[in-house]
Design an enzyme around this catalytic site. Structure first.
Site, PDB file in Angstrom:
ATOM      1  N   HIS A   1       2.850   8.903  -0.042  1.00  0.00           N
ATOM      2  CA  HIS A   1       1.739   8.789  -0.989  1.00  0.00           C
ATOM      3  C   HIS A   1       2.105   9.539  -2.260  1.00  0.00           C
ATOM      4  O   HIS A   1       2.590  10.668  -2.198  1.00  0.00           O
ATOM      5  CB  HIS A   1       0.467   9.407  -0.410  1.00  0.00           C
ATOM      6  CG  HIS A   1      -0.015   8.732   0.833  1.00  0.00           C
ATOM      7  ND1 HIS A   1      -0.904   7.683   0.822  1.00  0.00           N
ATOM      8  CD2 HIS A   1       0.277   8.949   2.136  1.00  0.00           C
ATOM      9  CE1 HIS A   1      -1.143   7.286   2.055  1.00  0.00           C
ATOM     10  NE2 HIS A   1      -0.444   8.037   2.882  1.00  0.00           N
TER      11      HIS A   1
ATOM     12  N   HIS B   1       3.798  11.229   5.270  1.00  0.00           N
ATOM     13  CA  HIS B   1       3.034  11.267   6.522  1.00  0.00           C
ATOM     14  C   HIS B   1       3.901  10.732   7.661  1.00  0.00           C
ATOM     15  O   HIS B   1       4.300   9.570   7.620  1.00  0.00           O
ATOM     16  CB  HIS B   1       1.767  10.403   6.405  1.00  0.00           C
ATOM     17  CG  HIS B   1       0.722  10.999   5.524  1.00  0.00           C
ATOM     18  ND1 HIS B   1      -0.288  10.254   4.960  1.00  0.00           N
ATOM     19  CD2 HIS B   1       0.526  12.284   5.140  1.00  0.00           C
ATOM     20  CE1 HIS B   1      -1.071  11.064   4.252  1.00  0.00           C
ATOM     21  NE2 HIS B   1      -0.587  12.297   4.325  1.00  0.00           N
TER      22      HIS B   1
ATOM     23  N   HIS C   1       0.823  -1.205   0.000  1.00  0.00           N
ATOM     24  CA  HIS C   1       0.000   0.000   0.000  1.00  0.00           C
ATOM     25  C   HIS C   1       0.859   1.258   0.000  1.00  0.00           C
ATOM     26  O   HIS C   1       0.468   2.298  -0.510  1.00  0.00           O
ATOM     27  CB  HIS C   1      -0.901   0.043   1.237  1.00  0.00           C
ATOM     28  CG  HIS C   1      -1.858  -1.092   1.330  1.00  0.00           C
ATOM     29  ND1 HIS C   1      -2.811  -1.345   0.374  1.00  0.00           N
ATOM     30  CD2 HIS C   1      -2.014  -2.064   2.263  1.00  0.00           C
ATOM     31  CE1 HIS C   1      -3.517  -2.414   0.729  1.00  0.00           C
ATOM     32  NE2 HIS C   1      -3.057  -2.868   1.866  1.00  0.00           N
TER      33      HIS C   1
ATOM     34  N   THR D   1      -6.090   7.693   6.584  1.00  0.00           N
ATOM     35  CA  THR D   1      -6.535   7.749   5.179  1.00  0.00           C
ATOM     36  C   THR D   1      -6.620   6.355   4.567  1.00  0.00           C
ATOM     37  O   THR D   1      -6.837   6.217   3.362  1.00  0.00           O
ATOM     38  CB  THR D   1      -5.597   8.621   4.320  1.00  0.00           C
ATOM     39  OG1 THR D   1      -4.311   7.990   4.259  1.00  0.00           O
ATOM     40  CG2 THR D   1      -5.461  10.021   4.888  1.00  0.00           C
ATOM     41  N   THR D   2      -6.417   5.334   5.386  1.00  0.00           N
ATOM     42  CA  THR D   2      -6.541   3.945   4.923  1.00  0.00           C
ATOM     43  C   THR D   2      -7.458   3.210   5.905  1.00  0.00           C
ATOM     44  O   THR D   2      -7.621   3.663   7.044  1.00  0.00           O
ATOM     45  CB  THR D   2      -5.162   3.244   4.919  1.00  0.00           C
ATOM     46  OG1 THR D   2      -4.582   3.328   6.224  1.00  0.00           O
ATOM     47  CG2 THR D   2      -4.226   3.866   3.913  1.00  0.00           C
TER      48      THR D   2
ATOM     49  N   HIS E   1       5.626   7.337   5.993  1.00  0.00           N
ATOM     50  CA  HIS E   1       5.362   6.654   4.733  1.00  0.00           C
ATOM     51  C   HIS E   1       4.971   7.683   3.681  1.00  0.00           C
ATOM     52  O   HIS E   1       4.807   8.864   3.999  1.00  0.00           O
ATOM     53  CB  HIS E   1       4.264   5.595   4.928  1.00  0.00           C
ATOM     54  CG  HIS E   1       2.977   6.179   5.388  1.00  0.00           C
ATOM     55  ND1 HIS E   1       2.606   6.238   6.712  1.00  0.00           N
ATOM     56  CD2 HIS E   1       1.973   6.795   4.710  1.00  0.00           C
ATOM     57  CE1 HIS E   1       1.435   6.836   6.818  1.00  0.00           C
ATOM     58  NE2 HIS E   1       1.025   7.189   5.620  1.00  0.00           N
TER      59      HIS E   1
HETATM   60 ZN   LIG Z   1      -0.570   8.188   4.899  1.00  0.00          ZN
END
Ligand SMILES: [Zn+2]
Length: 243
Positions: A110, A127, A83, A194-195, A108
């Site tokens: 995005h 993030h 992810h 957000t996941t 992590h």
């Molecule tokens: Zn994130």
């Protein structure tokens, strides 16, 4: 011969599928519009009223305390979990907010960015996920624009694991300060993961000033992730954004 060719092609086409059977994805039947239906635990993704990411518009002026980053050099591990590319850090990096200490757990990436600033998307967003002693979460987000190469990303990109869930160790301590802009002015609002499971009650801080990475650094991220990993922006529902 023919059979072998078919097999090779099938292998090639099946490669983009990540972890054999991911619980959720960024597109298709398990994509963001369906997260809330995929598991009873993911209900908040659908029913939540304070979801992330958001389009940051019309912030209200407030007397926000300066952000104090007490980040030091730290040895870390890096994993591509299918992810995102996630870096775990030793727990000695702290941010103070609202009189509480928040300890950095992991960070992590995005691509493209999840949050937007006045409608603008950025090619990359980092993030930094922190938690307090009471398990309250604080995410500090940093936007990246294409520009000069970012030295702090070098060791991460050099160590990218080939396989999903394979853990790479970064042997030398890494200074993560260059992942943050000089100017730490920020937007603040309340939001969610957000996941899935899209848990709410998170404190969100998005730094106003982007940092840079080079086009070739961005391409390494895109190649490793193989797909966009940004959840679409969510309604504000009356939330206030302060700056
Ligand atoms: Zn994130």
């Amino acid at each position: 011969m023919k059979k072998q060719l078919f097999f090779t092609l099938a292998m090639a086409f099946s490669l983009p599928a990540f972890a054999s059977n991911p619980l959720w994805t960024y597109e298709g039947a398990k994509g963001p519009g369906h997260w809330g239906e995929l598991s009873p635990d993911y209900g908040t993704c659908h029913s939540g009223k304070f979801q992330s990411p958001i389009d940051i518009r019309q912030p209200v002026n407030a007397d926000l305390a300066p952000l104090n980053l007490h980040y030091q050099n730290t040895a870390e591990t890096l994993v591509n979990n299918g992810h995102t590319l996630q870096v775990s850090v030793q727990e000695n990096e702290e941010v103070e907010l609202d009189g509480q200490k928040f300890t950095l757990q992991q960070y992590h990436f995005h691509t493209p960015s999840e949050n937007l600033i006045a409608g603008k998307s950025f090619p990359l967003e980092a993030h930094f996920v922190h938690s307090s002693d009471n398990n309250e979460l604080l995410v500090v987000a940093v936007m990246f624009n294409i520009g000069a190469e970012n030295p702090a990303l070098g060791p991460l990109l050099a160590a990218l694991p080939e396989k999903i869930d394979e853990v790479a160790t970064l042997n030398q301590p890494m200074n993560i300060r260059p992942l943050f802009p000089e100017n730490l002015h920020y937007y603040r609002f309340s939001g969610s993961l957000t996941t899935p499971p899209c848990t709410e009650g998170l404190r969100w801080i998005v730094l106003k000033e982007p940092v840079t990475l080079s086009q070739s650094q961005l391409e390494k991220f895109q190649h490793a992730l193989r797909h966009a990993n940004n959840r679409p922006v969510q309604p504000l529902n009356g939330r206030m954004i302060v700056e």
